[in-house]
Design a protein around this motif. Structure first.
Motif, mmCIF file in Angstrom:
data_model
loop_
_atom_site.group_PDB
_atom_site.id
_atom_site.type_symbol
_atom_site.label_atom_id
_atom_site.label_comp_id
_atom_site.label_asym_id
_atom_site.label_seq_id
_atom_site.Cartn_x
_atom_site.Cartn_y
_atom_site.Cartn_z
ATOM 1 N N UNK A 108 -3.191 13.976 14.908
ATOM 2 C CA UNK A 108 -1.957 13.318 14.485
ATOM 3 C C UNK A 108 -1.733 13.577 13.006
ATOM 4 N N UNK A 109 -0.477 13.692 12.572
ATOM 5 C CA UNK A 109 -0.221 13.843 11.138
ATOM 6 C C UNK A 109 -0.718 12.618 10.388
ATOM 7 N N UNK A 110 -1.206 12.761 9.161
ATOM 8 C CA UNK A 110 -1.741 11.612 8.439
ATOM 9 C C UNK A 110 -0.660 10.600 8.113
ATOM 10 N N UNK A 111 -1.066 9.320 8.083
ATOM 11 C CA UNK A 111 -0.146 8.276 7.652
ATOM 12 C C UNK A 111 0.144 8.449 6.173
ATOM 13 N N UNK A 112 1.332 8.011 5.758
ATOM 14 C CA UNK A 112 1.721 8.117 4.357
ATOM 15 C C UNK A 112 0.733 7.365 3.488
ATOM 16 N N UNK A 113 0.220 7.996 2.396
ATOM 17 C CA UNK A 113 -0.713 7.320 1.496
ATOM 18 C C UNK A 113 -2.125 7.368 2.040
ATOM 19 N N UNK A 114 -2.315 7.822 2.907
ATOM 20 C CA UNK A 114 -3.662 7.815 3.522
ATOM 21 C C UNK A 114 -3.838 8.761 4.817
ATOM 22 N N UNK A 137 15.965 1.507 -12.393
ATOM 23 C CA UNK A 137 16.233 0.866 -11.102
ATOM 24 C C UNK A 137 16.494 1.914 -10.022
ATOM 25 N N UNK A 138 17.312 2.895 -10.346
ATOM 26 C CA UNK A 138 17.641 3.929 -9.359
ATOM 27 C C UNK A 138 16.432 4.818 -9.056
ATOM 28 N N UNK A 139 15.621 5.096 -10.077
ATOM 29 C CA UNK A 139 14.414 5.897 -9.853
ATOM 30 C C UNK A 139 13.455 5.169 -8.921
ATOM 31 N N UNK A 140 13.266 3.886 -9.164
ATOM 32 C CA UNK A 140 12.385 3.089 -8.306
ATOM 33 C C UNK A 140 12.923 3.017 -6.878
ATOM 34 N N UNK A 141 14.226 2.822 -6.749
ATOM 35 C CA UNK A 141 14.819 2.712 -5.429
ATOM 36 C C UNK A 141 14.695 4.025 -4.663
ATOM 37 N N UNK A 142 14.842 5.149 -5.344
ATOM 38 C CA UNK A 142 14.673 6.451 -4.691
ATOM 39 C C UNK A 142 13.247 6.623 -4.183
ATOM 40 N N UNK A 143 12.273 6.161 -4.967
ATOM 41 C CA UNK A 143 10.876 6.236 -4.532
ATOM 42 C C UNK A 143 10.638 5.353 -3.316
ATOM 43 N N UNK A 144 11.213 4.159 -3.327
ATOM 44 C CA UNK A 144 11.097 3.261 -2.181
ATOM 45 C C UNK A 144 11.719 3.877 -0.936
ATOM 46 N N UNK A 145 12.910 4.424 -1.085
ATOM 47 C CA UNK A 145 13.609 5.006 0.058
ATOM 48 C C UNK A 145 12.795 6.156 0.658
ATOM 49 N N UNK A 146 12.207 6.995 -0.195
ATOM 50 C CA UNK A 146 11.417 8.118 0.306
ATOM 51 C C UNK A 146 10.216 7.638 1.112
ATOM 52 N N UNK A 147 9.554 6.593 0.622
ATOM 53 C CA UNK A 147 8.402 6.056 1.348
ATOM 54 C C UNK A 147 8.832 5.468 2.683
ATOM 55 N N UNK A 148 9.934 4.744 2.691
ATOM 56 C CA UNK A 148 10.433 4.135 3.920
ATOM 57 C C UNK A 148 10.784 5.212 4.950
ATOM 58 N N UNK A 193 0.812 -1.214 0.000
ATOM 59 C CA UNK A 193 0.000 0.000 0.000
ATOM 60 C C UNK A 193 0.850 1.271 0.000
ATOM 61 N N UNK A 194 2.122 1.133 0.346
ATOM 62 C CA UNK A 194 2.941 2.318 0.581
ATOM 63 C C UNK A 194 4.212 2.396 -0.269
ATOM 64 N N UNK A 195 4.747 1.256 -0.708
ATOM 65 C CA UNK A 195 6.073 1.256 -1.326
ATOM 66 C C UNK A 195 5.983 1.328 -2.847
ATOM 67 N N UNK A 196 5.660 2.504 -3.345
ATOM 68 C CA UNK A 196 5.709 2.724 -4.791
ATOM 69 C C UNK A 196 7.150 2.527 -5.265
ATOM 70 N N UNK A 197 7.296 1.904 -6.402
ATOM 71 C CA UNK A 197 8.629 1.632 -6.929
ATOM 72 C C UNK A 197 8.943 0.158 -6.977
#
Length: 480
Positions: free
Chosen positions: A459-465, A427-438, A396-400
């Motif tokens: 509370x601040x909203x959870x990522x993606x929702x 590959x690097x673009x996907x990994x950057x997106x994953x890292x940002x979500x994490x 639900x959260x790890x785009x990439x």
């Protein structure tokens, strides 16, 4: 306000040089909170465990208390190995064929939950002043109602760390209504995803006749909030592991040891929810579909021991040995073995070496509440791709990631080839997106977000929702 945490496992462990924080995300997230706020952590003491029942930590400057609840072997077997691991665990993961009849386990489960509630109330009374209770996971489903029955004004939070199944699946358990009532003693119940939260609300409606709304459940004159609070990892810690020179050196040595191949990495507990046998079948199908990849790709599968002595897990271990032997027997050439299977525990530092060396992380559980291996890989890897089951909370959260159906061996084989062949820029673009979500889901952010919401602040909203003084253990109510 001090905090009383109730969890199956203690947050500290004995080492050769003294006591140290336990490994794992929960201790990493919540120890700093306890040290800052003060309070106590109530945990289980296993039958053969030699640890103090009452312990101040750290030794040199105590900031909180660990209170252990000792379990004898029969009640441990029925509560933990039985109700928790042979009923609730497979049920939450939709693997109903593994659910065993609960009648021999439910009394021990209720009794142990009552003892945890006693202990939590006792340490809360010792703390004095305002106290928050935060209860963790499926081992403790009856504790919230027990605490509220003894202390009507208690502020009680509960976090559910695994999937919550659809109501028609959850109702399979004969004591489903008692378990739901137990959880509804909470003020706030947290889940990893909005989908799990919705399943819980619908279970309360369908099984209890409770009124629900998008924010929670109306029950016995109270509104219990039900929210998504996705957990992550200690990002700074794992990034630090990856940046150590020795991590990079050991990763390079591992690549050389395996024959300078592309490394596909699986890291899991040996558990039937992790989809290990289907993953092995998918890799076997990959080798059938792409003979040109023979000698160029190796699956390095780590399986850490889990719940030894439980028949289903013992069978899985034998099956993994057999399928590994079969694949290597069919496809091995010279020094190249297509599968390297390692059945042992790894430290986080050792896992960082594997993450750094891997070209692809192959993360394909049949169901998973979140799956933090995917997070760890994204935090440590410099160039890897992630193949991720769409049936994990992490999806639900790890785009990439490259998403797969973990029941589709053919589809997983083709997606694995896609991941191995990703161009470097993609590959690097996907990994950057994953890292940002994490980074947005950092475990410390999770803890702060949940406790802020429990305290009634936005509370601040959870990522993606504050309430009355505890009356002591003897006043604990029995909801079942």
């Amino acid at each position: 306000m001090s905090l009383v945490l109730v969890a199956n496992r203690a947050p500290i462990r004995p080492t050769s040089t003294g006591w140290a924080p336990a490994l794992g995300g929960l201790a990493s997230a919540l120890l700093p909170v306890l040290e800052a706020q003060g309070g106590a952590w109530v945990a289980m003491q296993e039958p053969d465990e030699r640890t103090p029942l009452f312990q101040r930590y750290p030794d040199d400057d105590p900031r909180f208390t660990v209170r252990r609840v000792p379990l004898e072997e029969p009640e441990y077997a029925a509560f933990y190995q039985g109700m928790a691991n042979r009923v609730l665990w497979p049920l939450a993961h939709y693997l109903v064929e593994h659910v065993e009849p609960e009648r021999t386990f439910r009394d021990a489960y209720r009794a142990v939950n009552r003892r945890f509630a006693h202990a939590a109330l006792d340490v809360a009374r010792e703390q004095g002043g305002a106290v928050q209770f935060w209860i963790q996971d499926y081992h403790m489903m009856l504790v919230p109602e027990m605490i509220r029955g003894a202390l009507a004004g208690a502020q009680v939070g509960f976090f559910w760390h695994v999937p919550w199944p659809a109501s028609e699946v959850f109702r399979i358990v004969p004591s489903a209504t008692a378990l739901l009532k137990g959880l509804l003693g909470s003020d706030l119940i947290g889940f990893h995803t909005e989908g799990y939260a919705e399943n819980f609300r619908e279970s309360a409606r369908d099984l209890l006749g409770a009124e629900i709304d998008p924010e929670g459940v109306h029950w016995q004159g109270r509104h219990v909030r039900v929210e998504a609070h996705p957990i992550g990892i200690d990002v700074e810690r794992f990034v630090g592991f990856g940046e150590r020179p020795e991590t990079q050196a050991q990763a390079e040595a591992l690549v050389e040891e395996l024959g300078d191949v592309q490394i596909v990495l699986g890291v899991d507990r040996l558990d039937y929810t992790k989809g290990l046998l289907l993953r092995m079948e998918a890799f076997e199908r990959f080798l059938e579909l792409y003979p040109e990849m023979h000698g160029r790709v190796t699956l390095l599968q780590v399986a850490t021991p889990s719940r030894t002595g439980v028949p289903a897990y013992d069978r899985l271990r034998r099956d993994m040995d057999e399928i590994t032997g079969r694949i290597n027997g069919r496809f091995a050439q010279g020094a190249w073995a297509p599968v390297r299977y390692r059945y042992r525990s790894f430290t986080q530092e050792e896992l960082a070496v594997l993450y750094r060396a891997a070209d692809v992380a192959f993360v394909t559980p049949l169901r998973d509440g979140m799956n933090l291996v995917a997070h760890e890989f994204a935090a440590v890897s410099e160039r890897g791709a992630l193949v991720l089951s769409e049936l994990t909370g992490a999806a639900d959260y790890l785009d990439g990631a490259v998403f797969v159906n973990p029941y589709d061996a053919e589809g997983m084989a083709r997606s694995l080839r896609e991941a191995l062949d990703l161009p470097e820029d993609d590959r690097r673009r996907r990994l950057a997106s994953l890292r940002a979500a994490v980074e947005r889901l950092d475990v410390h952010v999770w803890a702060d977000r949940f406790l802020t919401s429990l305290d009634g602040r936005p509370a601040p909203p959870a990522d993606g929702e504050g309430g009355a003084e505890p009356e002591g253990a003897e006043a604990v109510a029995d909801p079942a």
